[in-house]
Design a protein around this motif. Structure first.
Motif, PDB file in Angstrom:
ATOM      1  N   ALA A 111     -20.512  43.272  13.894  1.00 45.90           N
ATOM      2  CA  ALA A 111     -19.083  43.749  14.073  1.00 45.90           C
ATOM      3  C   ALA A 111     -18.289  43.360  12.806  1.00 45.90           C
ATOM      4  CB  ALA A 111     -18.162  42.660  15.151  1.00 45.90           C
ATOM      5  N   ALA A 112     -17.204  44.147  12.583  1.00 45.57           N
ATOM      6  CA  ALA A 112     -16.331  44.142  11.248  1.00 45.57           C
ATOM      7  C   ALA A 112     -15.719  42.614  11.397  1.00 45.57           C
ATOM      8  CB  ALA A 112     -15.182  45.203  11.364  1.00 45.57           C
ATOM      9  N   PRO A 113     -15.595  42.203  10.343  1.00 45.35           N
ATOM     10  CA  PRO A 113     -14.967  40.639  10.365  1.00 45.35           C
ATOM     11  C   PRO A 113     -13.965  40.303  11.051  1.00 45.35           C
ATOM     12  CG  PRO A 113     -15.882  41.179   8.238  1.00 45.35           C
ATOM     13  CD  PRO A 113     -15.865  42.442   9.042  1.00 45.35           C
ATOM     14  N   LEU A 114     -12.710  41.364  10.741  1.00 44.58           N
ATOM     15  CA  LEU A 114     -11.414  41.066  11.470  1.00 44.58           C
ATOM     16  C   LEU A 114     -11.523  41.237  13.108  1.00 44.58           C
ATOM     17  CD1 LEU A 114      -8.356  40.824  11.121  1.00 44.58           C
ATOM     18  CD2 LEU A 114      -8.332  43.339  10.911  1.00 44.58           C
ATOM     19  N   ARG A 115     -12.535  42.215  13.456  1.00 40.17           N
ATOM     20  CA  ARG A 115     -12.697  42.499  14.918  1.00 40.17           C
ATOM     21  C   ARG A 115     -13.324  41.031  15.415  1.00 40.17           C
ATOM     22  NH1 ARG A 115     -13.280  48.566  16.972  1.00 40.17           N
ATOM     23  NH2 ARG A 115     -11.552  49.188  15.869  1.00 40.17           N
ATOM     24  N   ALA A 116     -14.574  40.652  14.734  1.00 45.83           N
ATOM     25  CA  ALA A 116     -15.151  39.648  15.265  1.00 45.83           C
ATOM     26  C   ALA A 116     -14.450  38.522  15.365  1.00 45.83           C
ATOM     27  CB  ALA A 116     -16.387  39.406  14.117  1.00 45.83           C
ATOM     28  N   PHE A 117     -13.679  37.971  14.366  1.00 43.26           N
ATOM     29  CA  PHE A 117     -12.769  36.714  14.656  1.00 43.26           C
ATOM     30  C   PHE A 117     -11.758  37.142  15.761  1.00 43.26           C
ATOM     31  CE2 PHE A 117     -15.383  35.911  10.813  1.00 43.26           C
ATOM     32  CZ  PHE A 117     -15.961  34.772  11.137  1.00 43.26           C
ATOM     33  N   ALA A 118     -11.058  38.394  15.708  1.00 51.54           N
ATOM     34  CA  ALA A 118     -10.377  38.530  16.736  1.00 51.54           C
ATOM     35  C   ALA A 118     -10.814  38.213  18.022  1.00 51.54           C
ATOM     36  CB  ALA A 118      -9.531  39.877  16.597  1.00 51.54           C
ATOM     37  N   THR A 119     -12.087  38.606  18.128  1.00 49.82           N
ATOM     38  CA  THR A 119     -12.901  38.748  19.551  1.00 49.82           C
ATOM     39  C   THR A 119     -12.843  37.175  19.802  1.00 49.82           C
ATOM     40  OG1 THR A 119     -13.738  40.789  19.312  1.00 49.82           O
ATOM     41  CG2 THR A 119     -14.883  38.989  20.885  1.00 49.82           C
ATOM     42  N   GLY A 120     -13.193  36.328  18.820  1.00 54.51           N
ATOM     43  CA  GLY A 120     -13.430  34.995  18.961  1.00 54.51           C
ATOM     44  C   GLY A 120     -12.121  34.291  19.321  1.00 54.51           C
ATOM     45  N   ALA A 121     -11.037  34.471  18.580  1.00 55.69           N
ATOM     46  CA  ALA A 121      -9.852  33.874  19.063  1.00 55.69           C
ATOM     47  C   ALA A 121      -9.298  34.277  20.401  1.00 55.69           C
ATOM     48  CB  ALA A 121      -8.773  34.376  17.923  1.00 55.69           C
ATOM     49  N   ILE A 122      -9.397  35.558  20.822  1.00 60.10           N
ATOM     50  CA  ILE A 122      -9.061  35.683  22.137  1.00 60.10           C
ATOM     51  C   ILE A 122      -9.840  35.239  22.995  1.00 60.10           C
ATOM     52  CG2 ILE A 122      -8.951  37.696  23.879  1.00 60.10           C
ATOM     53  CD1 ILE A 122      -8.234  39.452  21.233  1.00 60.10           C
ATOM     54  N   SER A 123     -11.164  34.865  22.905  1.00 57.22           N
ATOM     55  CA  SER A 123     -12.119  34.260  23.801  1.00 57.22           C
ATOM     56  C   SER A 123     -11.810  32.919  23.775  1.00 57.22           C
ATOM     57  CB  SER A 123     -13.551  34.360  23.224  1.00 57.22           C
ATOM     58  OG  SER A 123     -13.986  35.952  23.130  1.00 57.22           O
ATOM     59  N   GLY A 124     -11.616  32.226  22.826  1.00 59.69           N
ATOM     60  CA  GLY A 124     -11.003  30.894  22.933  1.00 59.69           C
ATOM     61  C   GLY A 124      -9.953  30.496  23.686  1.00 59.69           C
ATOM     62  N   VAL A 125      -8.972  31.342  23.424  1.00 59.53           N
ATOM     63  CA  VAL A 125      -7.570  31.197  24.229  1.00 59.53           C
ATOM     64  C   VAL A 125      -7.741  31.370  25.570  1.00 59.53           C
ATOM     65  CG1 VAL A 125      -5.333  32.062  24.528  1.00 59.53           C
ATOM     66  CG2 VAL A 125      -6.250  31.646  22.250  1.00 59.53           C
ATOM     67  N   VAL A 126      -8.658  32.551  26.080  1.00 60.13           N
ATOM     68  CA  VAL A 126      -8.862  32.800  27.455  1.00 60.13           C
ATOM     69  C   VAL A 126      -9.598  31.720  27.997  1.00 60.13           C
ATOM     70  CG1 VAL A 126     -10.033  34.692  29.047  1.00 60.13           C
ATOM     71  CG2 VAL A 126      -8.381  35.237  27.092  1.00 60.13           C
ATOM     72  N   VAL A 127     -10.698  31.270  27.607  1.00 57.81           N
ATOM     73  CA  VAL A 127     -11.587  30.512  28.278  1.00 57.81           C
ATOM     74  C   VAL A 127     -10.717  28.936  28.371  1.00 57.81           C
ATOM     75  CG1 VAL A 127     -13.496  28.973  27.930  1.00 57.81           C
ATOM     76  CG2 VAL A 127     -13.684  31.616  27.624  1.00 57.81           C
ATOM     77  N   PHE A 128     -10.013  28.649  27.212  1.00 55.66           N
ATOM     78  CA  PHE A 128      -9.240  27.374  27.188  1.00 55.66           C
ATOM     79  C   PHE A 128      -8.141  27.567  28.545  1.00 55.66           C
ATOM     80  CE2 PHE A 128      -5.560  24.803  26.280  1.00 55.66           C
ATOM     81  CZ  PHE A 128      -6.253  23.622  25.992  1.00 55.66           C
ATOM     82  N   LEU A 129      -7.644  28.808  28.814  1.00 54.43           N
ATOM     83  CA  LEU A 129      -6.400  28.752  29.880  1.00 54.43           C
ATOM     84  C   LEU A 129      -7.391  28.843  30.960  1.00 54.43           C
ATOM     85  CD1 LEU A 129      -4.223  31.380  28.087  1.00 54.43           C
ATOM     86  CD2 LEU A 129      -3.814  28.970  28.553  1.00 54.43           C
ATOM     87  N   LEU A 130      -8.186  29.359  31.071  1.00 54.14           N
ATOM     88  CA  LEU A 130      -9.137  29.339  32.620  1.00 54.14           C
ATOM     89  C   LEU A 130      -9.400  27.847  32.624  1.00 54.14           C
ATOM     90  CD1 LEU A 130     -11.344  32.499  32.294  1.00 54.14           C
ATOM     91  CD2 LEU A 130      -9.568  32.065  33.953  1.00 54.14           C
ATOM     92  N   PHE A 131     -10.219  27.351  31.882  1.00 52.55           N
ATOM     93  CA  PHE A 131     -10.319  25.943  32.154  1.00 52.55           C
ATOM     94  C   PHE A 131      -9.027  24.993  32.385  1.00 52.55           C
ATOM     95  CE2 PHE A 131     -14.656  26.984  31.130  1.00 52.55           C
ATOM     96  CZ  PHE A 131     -15.446  25.975  31.502  1.00 52.55           C
ATOM     97  N   SER A 132      -8.119  25.276  31.694  1.00 47.58           N
ATOM     98  CA  SER A 132      -6.873  24.321  31.672  1.00 47.58           C
ATOM     99  C   SER A 132      -6.189  24.380  33.077  1.00 47.58           C
ATOM    100  CB  SER A 132      -6.151  24.448  30.578  1.00 47.58           C
ATOM    101  OG  SER A 132      -6.760  23.948  29.487  1.00 47.58           O
ATOM    102  N   TYR A 133      -5.684  25.936  33.367  1.00 44.03           N
ATOM    103  CA  TYR A 133      -5.018  26.020  34.382  1.00 44.03           C
ATOM    104  C   TYR A 133      -5.916  26.487  35.801  1.00 44.03           C
ATOM    105  CZ  TYR A 133      -1.758  25.644  30.814  1.00 44.03           C
ATOM    106  OH  TYR A 133      -1.014  25.012  29.937  1.00 44.03           O
ATOM    107  N   ALA A 134      -6.907  27.288  35.813  1.00 42.27           N
ATOM    108  CA  ALA A 134      -7.486  27.640  36.654  1.00 42.27           C
ATOM    109  C   ALA A 134      -8.352  26.642  37.462  1.00 42.27           C
ATOM    110  CB  ALA A 134      -8.296  28.894  36.523  1.00 42.27           C
ATOM    111  N   LEU A 135      -9.268  25.964  36.586  1.00 45.26           N
ATOM    112  CA  LEU A 135     -10.063  24.887  37.095  1.00 45.26           C
ATOM    113  C   LEU A 135      -9.618  23.345  36.748  1.00 45.26           C
ATOM    114  CD1 LEU A 135     -13.406  26.515  35.330  1.00 45.26           C
ATOM    115  CD2 LEU A 135     -12.690  26.590  37.377  1.00 45.26           C
ATOM    116  N   ASP A 136      -8.441  23.230  36.241  1.00 45.13           N
ATOM    117  CA  ASP A 136      -7.863  22.186  36.143  1.00 45.13           C
ATOM    118  C   ASP A 136      -8.729  21.183  35.171  1.00 45.13           C
ATOM    119  OD1 ASP A 136      -5.577  20.638  36.070  1.00 45.13           O
ATOM    120  OD2 ASP A 136      -6.212  19.751  38.000  1.00 45.13           O
TER     121      ASP A 136
END
Length: 150
Positions: A111-136
């Motif tokens: 992947a292009a570096p900008l897209r790769a790290f954007a995917t990483g940032a979005i993944s980190g935020v989404v999984v963090f929110l799922l664990f923090s709020y959906a799974l507590d």
């Protein structure tokens, strides 16, 4: 060449045992024992990894070969990235370390570096929110601890 799978299976079994032992060292959550605590997911991963590694040991692929070409180098890079990910999870926090690890792995996969790290940032935020709020379940914030709500 079944020897390669058996070596890899033994290494993965050692990793599974170490991972399960590490999960057993988590402090007991406030309020006593819960049915699902912070160690539940690591225990499940350790069990799946352990069973998979036993399969490799008992039933290796008869004609496999170690990928000593570019693929082997990429696999080694991925392993190093994951080791750094585990080491940096506490100090940097889940979101930052996940963004770096996923971004680096995506980039290494082409992947292009900008897209790769954007995917990483979005993944980190989404999984963090799922664990923090959906799974507590709490994940470390590290560098972003100023975002913690009291």
């Amino acid at each position: 060449m079944t020897f390669n799978d058996r070596i890899f299976g033994i290494l993965l079994l050692v990793l599974a045992v170490a991972y399960g032992w590490g999960a057993s060292q988590f402090p007991e959550p406030f309020g006593g024992a819960e049915a699902i605590g912070p160690e539940t997911f690591p225990y499940l991963l350790a069990a799946v990894l352990g069973l998979s590694s036993l399969y490799l040991i008992v039933r290796p692929d008869p004609d496999n070969a170690w990928p000593w070409s570019r693929t082997g180098v990429e696999l080694l890079i991925a392993m190093v990235v994951l080791v750094f990910y585990a080491a940096l999870l506490e100090p940097l926090g889940f979101i930052v370390s996940t963004a770096l690890a996923v971004g680096t792995l995506c980039w290494r996969m082409g992947a292009a570096p900008l897209r790769a790290f954007a995917t990483g940032a979005i993944s980190g935020v989404v999984v963090f929110l799922l664990f923090s709020y959906a799974l507590d379940l709490s994940l470390p914030l590290g560098l972003l601890s100023f975002l913690e709500v009291s």
